[in-house]
Design a protein around this motif. Structure first.
Motif, PDB file in Angstrom:
ATOM      1  N   GLU A  12       0.817  -1.221   0.000  1.00 20.70           N
ATOM      2  CA  GLU A  12       0.000   0.000   0.000  1.00 20.70           C
ATOM      3  C   GLU A  12       0.846   1.265   0.000  1.00 20.70           C
ATOM      4  OE1 GLU A  12      -3.129   0.082  -0.423  1.00 20.70           O
ATOM      5  OE2 GLU A  12      -3.643  -2.027  -0.142  1.00 20.70           O
ATOM      6  N   SER A  58       1.500   3.012   2.453  1.00 21.06           N
ATOM      7  CA  SER A  58       0.856   3.969   3.361  1.00 21.06           C
ATOM      8  C   SER A  58       0.334   3.225   4.576  1.00 21.06           C
ATOM      9  CB  SER A  58      -0.296   4.685   2.655  1.00 21.06           C
ATOM     10  OG  SER A  58      -1.200   5.262   3.572  1.00 21.06           O
ATOM     11  N   THR A  99      -1.934   4.403   6.552  1.00 22.62           N
ATOM     12  CA  THR A  99      -3.380   4.642   6.581  1.00 22.62           C
ATOM     13  C   THR A  99      -4.120   3.622   5.732  1.00 22.62           C
ATOM     14  OG1 THR A  99      -3.029   7.012   6.904  1.00 22.62           O
ATOM     15  CG2 THR A  99      -5.195   6.320   6.125  1.00 22.62           C
ATOM     16  N   ARG A 100      -3.677   3.433   4.493  1.00 20.08           N
ATOM     17  CA  ARG A 100      -4.344   2.473   3.614  1.00 20.08           C
ATOM     18  C   ARG A 100      -4.152   1.043   4.103  1.00 20.08           C
ATOM     19  NH1 ARG A 100      -2.188   6.023  -0.302  1.00 20.08           N
ATOM     20  NH2 ARG A 100      -0.451   4.597  -0.744  1.00 20.08           N
ATOM     21  N   GLN A 134      -4.180   2.433  13.076  1.00 11.82           N
ATOM     22  CA  GLN A 134      -2.869   2.863  12.577  1.00 11.82           C
ATOM     23  C   GLN A 134      -1.799   2.814  13.672  1.00 11.82           C
ATOM     24  OE1 GLN A 134      -3.006   6.132   9.840  1.00 11.82           O
ATOM     25  NE2 GLN A 134      -0.946   6.824  10.363  1.00 11.82           N
ATOM     26  N   ARG A 137      10.480   6.406   6.058  1.00  8.26           N
ATOM     27  CA  ARG A 137       9.243   7.099   6.421  1.00  8.26           C
ATOM     28  C   ARG A 137       9.326   8.566   6.005  1.00  8.26           C
ATOM     29  NH1 ARG A 137      10.563   2.733   9.537  1.00  8.26           N
ATOM     30  NH2 ARG A 137       8.887   1.754  10.758  1.00  8.26           N
ATOM     31  N   GLY A 174       4.664   8.968   2.500  1.00  5.94           N
ATOM     32  CA  GLY A 174       4.258   7.600   2.783  1.00  5.94           C
ATOM     33  C   GLY A 174       5.423   6.750   3.242  1.00  5.94           C
ATOM     34  N   SER A 186       8.240   3.879   2.024  1.00  2.61           N
ATOM     35  CA  SER A 186       8.910   3.212   0.909  1.00  2.61           C
ATOM     36  C   SER A 186       9.932   2.231   1.462  1.00  2.61           C
ATOM     37  CB  SER A 186       9.595   4.227  -0.012  1.00  2.61           C
ATOM     38  OG  SER A 186      10.558   4.976   0.707  1.00  2.61           O
TER      39      SER A 186
END
Length: 300
Positions: free
Chosen positions: A17, A19, A21-22, A31, A52, A56, A58
């Motif tokens: 995702e 993210s 959140t997602r 979260q 971070r 988002g 990675s």
């Protein structure tokens, strides 16, 4: 080193995702809890797995190395776990049937009776799940087949046969001014506080708040509950109203709560669901056929 597969599943979700959140919505966890689990995994491995930033999450080089191998590892484990549980079920002649409270209605007893006739000596073990588990354990392999409310998160990855549909009504305190109405227009409820499922359930929560059918009007949440008894108590105590299947008026009648038809909101559907891996499972398919046979008898 032993690593909990749950931590690996959380890692994969965040990696895919990009993210928190997602990923938290996809996993039905908060979260902060997800952040804690990712940090725990990094501590166990002694490596930073994500960069971070405000944009988002990675993957680092170490994270990419883990991400290349983890999905296949988890898929193999899921197959092994499901087959082990199914083998145990076959030995005991037990079919594990998950369900959400609102998805089991008068037809359920007839489905189970039909299954017992089709499979003498077998037993359908009905297992109720909380609303925070919209697949009733099917997605995690805890059950073999499930009776579910549609739509639900992860539905596209499963096989689903729709069994019936019914209107969505509203449950509200009996002292509420709208309780005396024969029918309530949904727009009259837009400013009411609603009793909602946990935020981690994502699309499931949104569906039962009819978030997409409010013409952009924001939702007010008066209480959050995960179980039918808590849901009923919150409504009776005046913390909010809630959309519910028409059948809830029969199955969840309680002093202090009134159910009324609602116009201007779409109906809800119930389906039987199973995993693609069980397309050739004769016991699961017998249960599905029993569900469809009862559906045909009801329609006939």
């Amino acid at each position: 080193m032993d690593v909990d597969t749950r931590l690996l599943r959380y890692f994969v979700a965040v990696a895919e995702e990009g993210s928190l959140t997602r990923a938290s919505a996809r996993l039905y966890v908060s979260q902060p809890a997800l952040t804690k689990q990712i940090k725990q995994l990094e501590a166990l491995l002694g490596a930073e797995l994500f960069h971070r930033s405000r944009a988002g999450m990675s993957l680092t080089e170490a994270g990419r190395a883990l991400a290349e191998r983890t999905p296949a590892l988890l898929a193999d484990w899921d197959v092994a776990l499901r087959r082990t549980r199914q083998a145990a079920g076959r030995a005991a002649r037990v079919l594990r049937v998950g369900f959400l409270a609102s998805a089991a209605n008068e037809a359920t007893q007839r489905i189970v009776a039909e299954f017992t006739r089709a499979r003498p000596g077998w037993r359908a073990d009905l297992r109720q799940a909380a609303w925070s588990n919209p697949t009733a354990g099917l997605a995690t392999g805890d059950v073999d087949v499930a009776l579910l409310r549609l739509p639900f998160p992860g539905q596209d990855a499963l096989r689903v046969e729709v069994l019936f549909s019914e209107p969505r009504w509203v449950a509200l305190p009996s002292a509420h001014p709208l309780a005396a109405r024969d029918v309530i227009a949904f727009e009259e409820l837009w400013d009411e506080p609603f009793v909602a499922a946990p935020v981690e359930t994502g699309p499931w929560r949104d569906y039962w708040l009819a978030a997409d059918e409010r013409d952009g009007h924001p939702v007010r949440v008066g209480a959050v509950t995960d179980q039918p008894d808590d849901w009923l108590s919150a409504i009776a105590n005046g913390y909010g109203v809630a959309l519910a299947p028409e059948s809830a008026a029969r199955f969840y009648a309680r002093p202090g709560i009134t159910y009324r038809p609602v116009s201007g909101v779409s109906p809800t559907r119930v389906g039987v669901a199973w995993t693609p891996a069980d397309d050739a499972n004769p016991v699961v398919q017998d249960f599905v056929r029993c569900c469809l046979a009862v559906r045909r008898s009801d329609c006939g």
